[in-house]
Design a protein around this motif. Structure first.
Motif, short mmCIF file in Angstrom:
data_model
loop_
_atom_site.label_atom_id
_atom_site.label_comp_id
_atom_site.label_asym_id
_atom_site.label_seq_id
_atom_site.Cartn_x
_atom_site.Cartn_y
_atom_site.Cartn_z
N GLN A 32 140.81 -66.31 80.37
CA GLN A 32 139.64 -67.17 80.51
C GLN A 32 138.59 -66.76 79.50
O GLN A 32 137.75 -65.92 79.77
CB GLN A 32 139.10 -67.09 81.95
CG GLN A 32 140.12 -67.47 83.01
CD GLN A 32 140.69 -68.86 82.81
OE1 GLN A 32 139.95 -69.84 82.71
NE2 GLN A 32 142.00 -68.97 82.74
N PHE A 33 138.66 -67.34 78.32
CA PHE A 33 137.76 -66.95 77.24
C PHE A 33 136.31 -67.26 77.59
O PHE A 33 136.01 -68.26 78.24
CB PHE A 33 138.14 -67.68 75.95
CG PHE A 33 139.43 -67.23 75.34
CD1 PHE A 33 139.77 -65.89 75.29
CD2 PHE A 33 140.33 -68.16 74.82
CE1 PHE A 33 140.96 -65.48 74.73
CE2 PHE A 33 141.52 -67.77 74.26
CZ PHE A 33 141.85 -66.41 74.22
N PRO A 34 135.38 -66.43 77.12
CA PRO A 34 133.96 -66.70 77.37
C PRO A 34 133.49 -67.90 76.55
O PRO A 34 134.05 -68.21 75.50
CB PRO A 34 133.27 -65.41 76.90
CG PRO A 34 134.21 -64.82 75.90
CD PRO A 34 135.59 -65.18 76.37
N ASN A 35 132.45 -68.55 77.04
CA ASN A 35 131.86 -69.68 76.33
C ASN A 35 130.73 -69.14 75.46
O ASN A 35 129.61 -68.95 75.92
CB ASN A 35 131.34 -70.71 77.31
CG ASN A 35 130.69 -71.90 76.61
OD1 ASN A 35 131.03 -72.20 75.47
ND2 ASN A 35 129.76 -72.54 77.27
N VAL A 36 131.04 -68.89 74.20
CA VAL A 36 130.08 -68.29 73.28
C VAL A 36 129.40 -69.38 72.46
O VAL A 36 130.05 -70.18 71.79
CB VAL A 36 130.77 -67.28 72.33
CG1 VAL A 36 129.78 -66.70 71.34
CG2 VAL A 36 131.43 -66.17 73.15
N GLU A 37 128.07 -69.41 72.54
CA GLU A 37 127.30 -70.39 71.77
C GLU A 37 126.95 -69.79 70.41
O GLU A 37 126.03 -68.97 70.29
CB GLU A 37 126.02 -70.77 72.51
CG GLU A 37 126.22 -71.66 73.72
CD GLU A 37 124.90 -72.12 74.28
OE1 GLU A 37 124.23 -72.94 73.61
OE2 GLU A 37 124.53 -71.65 75.37
N ALA A 38 127.70 -70.17 69.40
CA ALA A 38 127.46 -69.70 68.04
C ALA A 38 128.27 -70.57 67.10
O ALA A 38 129.28 -71.15 67.51
CB ALA A 38 127.88 -68.23 67.89
N ASP A 39 127.82 -70.66 65.85
CA ASP A 39 128.60 -71.43 64.87
C ASP A 39 129.95 -70.77 64.64
O ASP A 39 130.94 -71.45 64.35
CB ASP A 39 127.83 -71.53 63.55
CG ASP A 39 126.69 -72.54 63.63
OD1 ASP A 39 126.55 -73.19 64.68
OD2 ASP A 39 125.94 -72.65 62.64
N ALA A 40 129.99 -69.45 64.74
CA ALA A 40 131.24 -68.71 64.60
C ALA A 40 131.12 -67.39 65.35
O ALA A 40 130.02 -66.84 65.50
CB ALA A 40 131.56 -68.45 63.12
N ALA A 41 132.25 -66.90 65.85
CA ALA A 41 132.24 -65.63 66.58
C ALA A 41 133.64 -65.03 66.54
O ALA A 41 134.63 -65.74 66.38
CB ALA A 41 131.80 -65.85 68.03
N ILE A 42 133.69 -63.72 66.72
CA ILE A 42 134.98 -63.03 66.80
C ILE A 42 134.80 -61.74 67.59
O ILE A 42 133.72 -61.15 67.59
CB ILE A 42 135.55 -62.74 65.39
CG1 ILE A 42 137.03 -62.34 65.47
CG2 ILE A 42 134.73 -61.67 64.67
CD1 ILE A 42 137.73 -62.31 64.12
N ALA A 284 123.74 -67.69 66.42
CA ALA A 284 123.89 -67.71 67.88
C ALA A 284 122.77 -68.51 68.53
O ALA A 284 121.62 -68.52 68.06
CB ALA A 284 123.90 -66.29 68.41
N LYS A 285 123.12 -69.14 69.64
CA LYS A 285 122.16 -69.88 70.46
C LYS A 285 122.44 -69.55 71.92
O LYS A 285 123.50 -69.04 72.26
CB LYS A 285 122.28 -71.38 70.22
CG LYS A 285 122.05 -71.82 68.79
CD LYS A 285 122.25 -73.32 68.63
CE LYS A 285 121.99 -73.79 67.21
NZ LYS A 285 122.96 -73.23 66.24
N ASN A 286 121.46 -69.87 72.77
CA ASN A 286 121.66 -69.72 74.20
C ASN A 286 121.04 -70.92 74.88
O ASN A 286 119.85 -71.21 74.69
CB ASN A 286 121.01 -68.42 74.71
CG ASN A 286 121.32 -68.15 76.16
OD1 ASN A 286 120.48 -68.37 77.00
ND2 ASN A 286 122.52 -67.69 76.45
N ASN A 287 121.87 -71.63 75.65
CA ASN A 287 121.45 -72.91 76.25
C ASN A 287 120.89 -73.85 75.19
O ASN A 287 119.88 -74.55 75.41
CB ASN A 287 120.41 -72.67 77.35
CG ASN A 287 121.01 -71.94 78.54
OD1 ASN A 287 122.16 -72.19 78.92
ND2 ASN A 287 120.25 -71.04 79.14
N GLY A 288 121.53 -73.83 74.03
CA GLY A 288 121.16 -74.74 72.96
C GLY A 288 119.97 -74.30 72.15
O GLY A 288 119.59 -74.98 71.19
#
Length: 449
Positions: A32-42, A284-288
């Protein structure tokens, strides 16, 4: 009546099973992958470089001050190679001084009339992301920032960072450099890397120069206490455990970044119980919403996911023989067999609470074997003769951020085997000839019957 009752029972069972399937997830928690708010992540495991999560990780984006990890790498490399010393005192150019006086950027004030130690400038860059200090370090090593950029891009190629573009030592947009951007670059140029490449850079600096964390984990330090330009440097990495809002257990690095072009970025690394992970988030963003803390909330999602779901297992300790490859055949040597051992521990990642399905693979070093995979003497103790890698079939194969897609560990000779002299080789050759003749004859006789 009986048939009707049976049908009703089957219907009830079917409803029960359907309800159970809704309550119990089909996939394990680790899937269950996390929902990461970012243009890119690793997210990668720092020992092997294995990828646990990625989002748009191959897209080449702005990296802002995460650029300074490459500047750190080159300075630490120069220290190890004795091209620079921490105690060296260097002056700064008008360009570095001009940038350092701009307090809309992160800076400690530098003066052309003063000299600064490499250690002072490095700490200002690593703790406070001081941009003028970064330029001064680049000039100290390469003579100019333009020449330093060549070293940055060359090192990026050596580390297989892919489509990397370094245009300055700081990560600032060139448009912020007051018209003094490095020669050979454009006024609107930006430093660019993919999230995967950033994680690989972090992996390499942690493996090659682990002392980078000693400075990176410093929450606060005074620049030049009691001297002109004294500045309190609060670390921009607010996930260090001593910070109240975003402090995270075990986190000790590595580098934040922010420009209007790149957004809020962060390369974070944390270690618990001997296991280290590296997480990268870009814009990165949080709640948009885009704000400084978003890079930390999104990093926390990744690190929590890693620590909650995975553990590192050692399948072969350092200095031990590899199963089924305890010794290797040798040709042209005084001995006919060579004992070999692992140079480093062989580790593999596994999901918590699940029995791992681990397989080991051994590959010869083609430089030391003949066409029949026999070690060709002479061979020295400690020389790499092969590689062993471990794979866990229980994990989703997302690949590796480094090492060309595998967690290879060198296997080395446990002793020195010298080349046999011509007389011994000749006797062996004659013996091998007669053994071959006898074997052929025996096979023919056997065929008669």
């Amino acid at each position: 009546m009986k048939k009707k009752l049976i049908k009703q029972l089957f219907a009830l069972v079917a409803v029960f099973l359907m309800a159970s399937s809704l309550i119990t997830p089909h996939a394990s928690a680790a899937s269950q992958f996390p929902n990461v708010e970012a243009d890119a992540a690793i997210l990668i495991e720092a020992d092997t470089g294995q990828i646990l999560y990625e989002k748009n990780s191959g897209a080449v984006l702005g990296i802002a001050s995460m650029t300074k990890m490459m500047t750190e790498y080159l300075i630490l490399e120069a220290i190890h190679e004795k091209k620079l010393s921490w105690d060296d005192r260097v002056g700064v150019s008008k360009y570095a001084a001009d940038i350092s006086q701009d307090y809309s950027l992160s800076n400690v004030p530098l003066l052309t009339t003063e000299k600064y130690t490499i250690k002072e400038l490095y700490e200002a860059m690593a703790i406070y992301s001081a941009n003028g200090a970064s330029i001064a370090l680049a000039e100290a090593l390469a003579g100019s920032e333009a020449e330093f950029i060549k070293l940055m891009n060359k090192k990026a190629e050596e580390l297989n960072l892919g489509e990397a573009k370094f245009v300055n030592s700081t990560g600032l947009s060139n448009s912020l450099l007051k018209g003094q951007h490095p020669k050979g670059t454009k006024a609107d140029d930006e430093n660019l890397l993919s999230a995967r490449a950033v994680s690989a850079l972090a992996f390499h600096i942690l493996h090659d120069y682990p002392e980078v964390l000693e400075t990176a984990k410093t929450p606060e330090k005074i620049f030049r206490p009691g001297q002109q330009g004294e500045t309190t440097m609060d670390n921009w990495n607010k996930m260090l455990p001593s910070f109240p809002t975003y402090g995270y257990e075990g986190l000790d690095g590595l580098k934040t970044g922010h420009t209007d072009f790149a957004g809020y970025c962060f390369t974070g690394t944390a270690e618990r119980d001997g296991v280290r992970y590296i997480a990268v988030v870009m814009n990165a963003k949080n709640n948009g919403k885009s704000f400084e803390g978003a890079r930390f909330t999104e990093t926390k999602k990744l690190l929590d996911y890693a620590f909650d779901n995975y553990e590192l297992k050692q399948v072969a300790p350092e200095g031990k023989a590899v199963k089924k490859h305890e010794s290797l055949p040798v040709v042209k040597g005084k001995n006919k067999e060579l004992k070999v051992v692992t140079k480093e521990p062989v580790n593999v990642l596994t999901k918590k609470g699940e029995e791992s399905k681990i397989s080991l693979q051994f590959d010869f070093n083609p430089k030391v074997v003949d066409e029949k995979d026999r070690i060709v003497a002479p061979i020295k103790e400690g020389q790499v003769v092969g590689y062993v890698s471990a794979k866990n079939k229980n994990l989703d194969d997302l690949g590796y951020a480094v090492n060309n897609g595998t967690n290879k560990v060198p296997v080395v000779a446990d002793t020195t085997i010298e080349k046999a002299n011509w007389f011994v080789l000749a006797i062996r050759s004659i013996g091998d000839f007669f053994v071959g003749v006898w074997s052929d004859a025996a096979a023919n006789i056997k065929n008669w019957f």
